[in-house]
Structure formats: C-alpha cells, structure tokens
Design a protein around this motif. Structure first.
Motif, PDB file in Angstrom:
ATOM      1  N   PHE A 149       3.007 -55.940 -51.086  1.00 31.80           N
ATOM      2  CA  PHE A 149       3.440 -55.168 -52.248  1.00 31.80           C
ATOM      3  C   PHE A 149       2.408 -54.130 -52.656  1.00 31.80           C
ATOM      4  O   PHE A 149       2.743 -52.989 -52.967  1.00 31.80           O
ATOM      5  N   VAL A 150       1.134 -54.511 -52.655  1.00 33.17           N
ATOM      6  CA  VAL A 150       0.086 -53.554 -53.014  1.00 33.17           C
ATOM      7  C   VAL A 150       0.028 -52.427 -51.990  1.00 33.17           C
ATOM      8  O   VAL A 150      -0.056 -51.238 -52.346  1.00 33.17           O
ATOM      9  N   ILE A 194       1.289 -67.512 -47.856  1.00 34.25           N
ATOM     10  CA  ILE A 194       2.499 -66.686 -47.899  1.00 34.25           C
ATOM     11  C   ILE A 194       2.511 -65.819 -49.154  1.00 34.25           C
ATOM     12  O   ILE A 194       2.804 -64.619 -49.091  1.00 34.25           O
ATOM     13  N   ILE A 195       2.176 -66.410 -50.294  1.00 30.73           N
ATOM     14  CA  ILE A 195       2.138 -65.643 -51.542  1.00 30.73           C
ATOM     15  C   ILE A 195       1.095 -64.536 -51.455  1.00 30.73           C
ATOM     16  O   ILE A 195       1.333 -63.400 -51.877  1.00 30.73           O
ATOM     17  N   PHE A 196      -0.059 -64.843 -50.888  1.00 34.88           N
ATOM     18  CA  PHE A 196      -1.121 -63.841 -50.744  1.00 34.88           C
ATOM     19  C   PHE A 196      -0.671 -62.687 -49.852  1.00 34.88           C
ATOM     20  O   PHE A 196      -0.892 -61.513 -50.174  1.00 34.88           O
ATOM     21  N   PHE A 210       9.183 -51.619 -55.034  1.00 28.65           N
ATOM     22  CA  PHE A 210       9.710 -52.699 -55.869  1.00 28.65           C
ATOM     23  C   PHE A 210      11.233 -52.662 -55.897  1.00 28.65           C
ATOM     24  O   PHE A 210      11.886 -53.704 -55.901  1.00 28.65           O
ATOM     25  N   TYR A 211      11.808 -51.463 -55.895  1.00 24.43           N
ATOM     26  CA  TYR A 211      13.264 -51.357 -55.865  1.00 24.43           C
ATOM     27  C   TYR A 211      13.811 -51.832 -54.516  1.00 24.43           C
ATOM     28  O   TYR A 211      14.867 -52.473 -54.452  1.00 24.43           O
ATOM     29  N   TYR A 249       1.326 -46.743 -50.380  1.00 30.99           N
ATOM     30  CA  TYR A 249       1.904 -45.793 -49.436  1.00 30.99           C
ATOM     31  C   TYR A 249       3.257 -45.232 -49.875  1.00 30.99           C
ATOM     32  O   TYR A 249       3.552 -44.070 -49.650  1.00 30.99           O
ATOM     33  N   ILE A 250       4.111 -46.042 -50.491  1.00 32.77           N
ATOM     34  CA  ILE A 250       5.459 -45.605 -50.837  1.00 32.77           C
ATOM     35  C   ILE A 250       5.577 -45.263 -52.323  1.00 32.77           C
ATOM     36  O   ILE A 250       6.238 -44.328 -52.703  1.00 32.77           O
ATOM     37  N   GLY A 251       4.948 -46.070 -53.158  1.00 28.10           N
ATOM     38  CA  GLY A 251       5.029 -45.846 -54.599  1.00 28.10           C
ATOM     39  C   GLY A 251       5.893 -46.904 -55.254  1.00 28.10           C
ATOM     40  O   GLY A 251       6.035 -48.029 -54.753  1.00 28.10           O
TER      41      GLY A 251
END
Length: 117
Positions: free
Chosen positions: A88-89, A80-82, A100-101, A94-96
């Motif tokens: 996120f990567v 799950i963590i992977f 994270f926000y 793709y989004i930038g």
C-alpha cells in the motif's frame, strides 16, 4: 508548591522483596514427620497413581506443540500484514490515492470469488 500539569510524570517502579529465612529446626521437624508418616503408611502421596506425573508431563509437551504451531501462524499473519502495508505504501508513492480505490474494488472481488467456490 506543585503546579498542576497535563502531562503525568512516571513514578519510580517500586517492588517488595520478602526475605527468605532458613530454619533448620523447622526443616528437621518436617523431615521427621514425613519419614514417620511414610513408615506408618500415612503418606499423602501414596494414594496418587505412580504414572500421574508422567501423564502431566506428557500433556504439557503436547500443549507445547500446539503453542508452537500457533506461534508459526502468528508470525505468518504478521508477515502478510506487513507485506500488504508495504504494498500500500509503495502503491501510494507510485500511483497515489488511486491505489486505495483499486483495493476497495479488488477486495470485494476476492471475497466474491472465494464464496463462489
């Protein structure tokens, strides 16, 4: 003369081997004393419950089942963590920085939703 450095070089790994010696006289004496104690009824193992060993073996088997379940949970948690890190990567590519926000907004929503139930 050795100059001081900031980086410490690793030392060679050292080990101590204690040789085992076979002493036939000592083994013969131990066999005789154990046989004599068994004939006289002074055997130390005679006081133990005969099913004691099987109880110990059973408890080890039972604990191995629990350990196996713990390993499965650990593997699932790592997976799950992977997956979250990969997402996120990928989102960052793709989004930038906005991914994270979005995560900072989405995580409290999930916690609130779970607490509401």
């Amino acid at each position: 003369m050795k100059l001081p450095s900031l980086v410490k070089k690793p030392n060679y790994q050292r080990y101590d081997i204690k040789p085992r010696y076979y002493d036939p006289v000592k083994e013969d004496i131990e066999n005789r004393t154990s046989r004599i104690k068994a004939e006289m009824g002074m055997n130390e193992n005679a006081n133990l419950d005969p099913g004691y060993r099987s109880q110990i073996e059973g408890s080890f088997r039972k604990n191995m089942k629990h350990a196996k379940n713990g390993v499965d949970q650990t593997i699932m948690l790592r997976l799950i963590i992977f997956v979250i890190l990969i997402l996120f990567v990928g989102g960052f590519v793709y989004i930038g920085k906005d991914i994270f926000y979005l995560a900072l907004l989405y995580v409290p929503y999930l916690i609130w939703k779970k607490m509401r139930k």
